[in-house]
Write a protein that holds these residues in place. Structure first.
Motif, short mmCIF file in Angstrom:
data_model
loop_
_atom_site.label_atom_id
_atom_site.label_comp_id
_atom_site.label_asym_id
_atom_site.label_seq_id
_atom_site.Cartn_x
_atom_site.Cartn_y
_atom_site.Cartn_z
N THR A 74 -70.92 9.06 19.65
CA THR A 74 -69.95 8.44 20.54
C THR A 74 -68.93 9.47 21.00
O THR A 74 -68.97 10.63 20.57
CB THR A 74 -69.21 7.29 19.83
OG1 THR A 74 -68.29 7.85 18.86
CG2 THR A 74 -70.18 6.37 19.11
N GLN A 75 -68.00 9.05 21.83
CA GLN A 75 -66.95 9.95 22.29
C GLN A 75 -65.91 10.19 21.20
O GLN A 75 -65.02 11.02 21.36
CB GLN A 75 -66.28 9.38 23.54
CG GLN A 75 -67.24 9.26 24.71
CD GLN A 75 -66.60 8.71 25.95
OE1 GLN A 75 -65.69 9.32 26.52
NE2 GLN A 75 -67.05 7.54 26.40
N GLN A 76 -66.02 9.45 20.09
CA GLN A 76 -65.11 9.65 18.97
C GLN A 76 -65.78 10.32 17.77
O GLN A 76 -65.16 10.51 16.72
CB GLN A 76 -64.53 8.30 18.51
CG GLN A 76 -63.52 7.67 19.45
CD GLN A 76 -64.16 7.08 20.70
OE1 GLN A 76 -65.19 6.41 20.59
NE2 GLN A 76 -63.57 7.32 21.85
N SER A 77 -67.07 10.67 17.91
CA SER A 77 -67.79 11.29 16.79
C SER A 77 -67.14 12.61 16.40
O SER A 77 -66.71 13.38 17.27
CB SER A 77 -69.26 11.52 17.16
OG SER A 77 -69.93 10.29 17.36
N GLN A 78 -67.08 12.88 15.09
CA GLN A 78 -66.45 14.08 14.58
C GLN A 78 -67.42 14.83 13.68
O GLN A 78 -68.30 14.23 13.04
CB GLN A 78 -65.20 13.72 13.77
CG GLN A 78 -64.06 13.14 14.61
CD GLN A 78 -63.46 14.18 15.56
OE1 GLN A 78 -63.31 15.35 15.21
NE2 GLN A 78 -63.14 13.75 16.78
N PRO A 79 -67.29 16.16 13.58
CA PRO A 79 -68.11 16.93 12.65
C PRO A 79 -67.89 16.46 11.22
O PRO A 79 -66.79 16.01 10.85
CB PRO A 79 -67.63 18.37 12.85
CG PRO A 79 -67.00 18.38 14.21
CD PRO A 79 -66.41 17.03 14.39
N THR A 80 -68.93 16.57 10.41
CA THR A 80 -68.85 16.05 9.04
C THR A 80 -68.65 17.14 8.00
O THR A 80 -68.48 16.83 6.81
CB THR A 80 -70.14 15.28 8.71
OG1 THR A 80 -71.27 16.15 8.91
CG2 THR A 80 -70.28 14.06 9.60
N GLY A 81 -68.70 18.40 8.39
CA GLY A 81 -68.57 19.49 7.42
C GLY A 81 -67.40 20.40 7.74
O GLY A 81 -66.75 20.28 8.78
N ALA A 82 -67.13 21.33 6.84
CA ALA A 82 -66.00 22.25 7.03
C ALA A 82 -66.34 23.35 8.02
O ALA A 82 -65.45 23.90 8.68
CB ALA A 82 -65.62 22.87 5.68
N THR A 83 -67.62 23.68 8.15
CA THR A 83 -68.05 24.70 9.09
C THR A 83 -69.01 24.10 10.11
O THR A 83 -69.54 22.99 9.92
CB THR A 83 -68.76 25.86 8.38
OG1 THR A 83 -69.98 25.36 7.80
CG2 THR A 83 -67.89 26.46 7.29
N VAL A 84 -69.25 24.84 11.18
CA VAL A 84 -70.21 24.39 12.19
C VAL A 84 -71.59 24.25 11.56
O VAL A 84 -72.31 23.28 11.79
CB VAL A 84 -70.25 25.38 13.37
CG1 VAL A 84 -71.32 24.98 14.37
CG2 VAL A 84 -68.88 25.47 14.05
N ARG A 85 -71.97 25.22 10.73
CA ARG A 85 -73.29 25.21 10.08
C ARG A 85 -73.47 23.94 9.24
O ARG A 85 -74.49 23.24 9.36
CB ARG A 85 -73.44 26.45 9.20
CG ARG A 85 -74.81 26.60 8.55
CD ARG A 85 -74.81 27.75 7.54
NE ARG A 85 -74.46 29.01 8.19
CZ ARG A 85 -75.35 29.85 8.69
NH1 ARG A 85 -76.63 29.56 8.63
NH2 ARG A 85 -74.95 30.98 9.25
N ALA A 86 -72.48 23.64 8.40
CA ALA A 86 -72.58 22.47 7.53
C ALA A 86 -72.61 21.18 8.34
O ALA A 86 -73.32 20.23 7.99
CB ALA A 86 -71.42 22.45 6.54
#
Length: 591
Positions: A74-86
């Motif tokens: 969604t437009q509110q989705s956020q990354p779930t890890g501390a780094t881009v890789r994770a």
């Protein structure tokens, strides 16, 4: 096979006078690619939120098939890890593991979720657009049955949108996507859902097919729908005069639709509009003389280097380039909001310039919609016709009742529409639009294009929306990162071809340089390096031959100004490519 997910008699309301969805029943089959369209606030995002199980309906049932593998962005989705890789890979997966997986490698190379920072960059401090790309990449690397996306193209550039479309077409995952990007919709969708008045109307095919169906439906409507009918006719005429339509299934009365556009004139008379613009603007509009533009970095990065660019009366120019190439900086320089680091800007004495930026902070939140428009002007002349503030606001989707809504209560898309109305009420003769399609629905985009069709002025547009750029602009320029402002006679298709060549050359340079830098390079690597050098040399020879031909053709076309411009543009593009190849040859030749 059963549907992947079914909605049965679904209804939901948020306390307004009408339900957002009312008795909706539909399903998604294996292999479906569904585009969802409709007005802002009409229920598109609510529909896919219920479909994805993120939101429960007030009534009805949602039935996914057992074991359904689904991801939703969604437009509110956020990354779930501390780094881009994770965040993308679900953990600190080493390079050799993800690179060995074809899907992960394709997604990471295509979306570049870490940008220039790479996969090990911290998520903290990234922009909203960068976070959205990370969330999108995290969904695409998975093996899925169904993918649900809400405006996935918002933070992608033109080539990013092309890559995403190709990727979605190549995989077997079913797709439901909300998008206002009409090129993307027409390319990807095999079915279209239109959310309107609490219902969901279903159509076969993408944007082109939906416009056919909509035109036929409006043909049978009563006189109150006359304006909408005319817009659909103009849109059809535009589509049918372009490349062959991608109509997938002739389920509509095509003959009736063709009859609608039989007498529709071209969307705009460019010669007449340029003549009118010259009367209003004179010869000089905006001239950038020998300018240099840099952006802060370590070391500072030059995006434009000693370039002269003249924007004339009636010019309609689109600016394209990858994210971060400097498009907005160049537009701000044209608008006089940024002083160049070298060179000068000349502004015509009769210019009345309006700039639609991506910033919504200039709206008066304490006023109501109609008051905010009338604060600028009560009447305006556009396309030879007078419009009241209320009438223009209505054209952009604000009904008589909604015009008394406080600006502070408007959604992001509604504020964008209000910003456009206020801008047009200033009666500019030079209009600069920075990503004007952000948060706008298809209906509003059609209204904007309809107004611009009869607008006698100079227009400069920065947009990742390929359809809009091709629709309203007569000329395209690009920023390729070489310090030049490059004319593209072939438009966006030429831009994408040249970007492919640029990336191919850059990849070859990295490969050869890596081989040369490795101690104990094998004979096979050396042969590969020599082969690449020979390929570059052959291409340079071909360009040299074509350059000689162009000089001859330029001499022959001395009395044909149009032909001269086309040949000159091709010559400059050729020289730019050759210079890039020469640099690649030098790097590859270093032992």
């Amino acid at each position: 096979m059963p549907n992947l997910v079914n909605l049965e008699n679904v209804a939901i309301s948020f306390g307004g006078p009408k339900p957002v969805l009312d008795g909706v029943s539909l399903g998604v089959e294996t292999g479906d690619r569904v585009g969802v369209v409709g007005r802002n606030g009409g229920g598109k995002s609510t529909l896919i939120s219920i479909l994805a199980g993120r939101q429960l309906p007030d009534d009805g049932r949602v039935s996914p098939v057992r074991g359904l593998r689904m991801a939703s962005v969604t437009q509110q989705s956020q990354p779930t890890g501390a780094t881009v890789r994770a965040s993308v890979l679900g953990g600190e997966v080493p390079d050799h593991e993800w690179a060995a997986d074809a899907r992960s490698r394709t997604v990471i190379e295509g979306l570049r979720p870490g940008g220039g920072r790479g996969l090990d960059a911290s998520v903290e401090g990234l922009s909203g657009g960068e976070r959205q790309r990370i969330a999108l990449a995290a969904a695409l690397v998975q093996d899925l049955d169904l993918l649900v996306l809400d405006e996935p193209t918002n933070h992608l550039d033109v080539e990013g949108v092309r890559w995403l479309a190709a990727h979605l077409l190549a995989r077997r995952t079913a797709l439901v996507v909300v998008t206002h990007d009409r090129w993307f919709l027409d390319t990807v969708a095999s079915r279209t859902w239109e959310v309107v008045d609490g219902r969901v109307e279903q159509f076969e095919g993408g944007y082109n097919d939906w416009i056919y169906a909509r035109a036929e439906r409006t043909r049978l409507a009563d006189a109150a729908e006359q304006r909408r009918r005319n817009l659909a006719r103009k849109e059809l005429a535009w589509l049918r005069r372009g490349p062959p339509a991608r109509t997938s299934k002739p389920k509509y009365r095509i003959e009736a639709a063709e009859a609608l556009i039989a007498d529709v004139p071209e969307p705009r008379n460019s010669v007449e509009l340029v003549t009118m613009a010259r009367h209003r603007l004179g010869r000089t509009v905006i001239e950038l003389e020998d300018i240099t533009l840099t952006v802060p970095s370590d070391p500072p990065r030059t995006i434009v280097n000693r370039q002269t660019w003249r924007i004339g009366p009636g010019d309609r120019v689109g600016i394209v380039g990858i994210n971060g190439s400097g498009k907005t900086t160049l537009l701000k320089t044209l608008a006089g909001e940024r002083v160049p680091d070298g060179g000068s800007r000349v502004l015509g004495t009769t210019v009345r310039l309006a700039h639609l930026s991506q910033d919504l902070s200039d709206l008066p939140l304490h006023r109501r919609v109609l008051q905010a428009v009338e604060d600028v002007a009560e009447r305006v002349f556009i396309g030879g016709r007078e419009h009241t503030a209320s009438a223009l606001a209505e054209r952009f989707g604000f009904t008589a009742a909604q015009q008394w809504t406080p600006v502070s209560d408007l959604s992001g898309g509604e504020r964008r529409r209000l910003q456009l109305v206020r801008l047009l009420m200033t009666e500019p003769n030079v209009l600069m639009l920075d990503e004007p399609t952000n948060d706008l629905d298809v209906d509003t985009l059609q209204q904007l294009e309809d107004i611009l069709d009869g607008w006698a002025g100079t227009l400069v547009v920065v947009s990742h929306d390929r359809y809009l750029t091709e629709r309203v602009c007569d000329r395209v320029v690009a920023l390729f990162g070489d310090g030049r402002i490059t004319d593209l006679p072939g438009g966006i298709e030429e831009y994408l071809r040249r970007r492919d060549q640029q990336l191919e050359t850059a990849g070859a340079v990295r490969t050869v340089a890596s081989s040369s830098a490795t101690s104990g390079t094998s004979e096979a690597d050396k042969r590969a390096a020599r082969k690449e050098i020979q390929r570059i040399e052959r291409r340079i020879e071909k360009l040299d031959t074509r350059e000689k031909q162009l000089h001859t053709l330029l001499a022959d076309a001395a009395n044909d100004p149009t032909r001269l411009l086309d040949l000159d543009a091709e010559l400059r593009a050729l020289i730019a490519e050759r210079e890039g190849l020469e640099e690649a040859w030098l790097e590859a030749s270093v032992d």
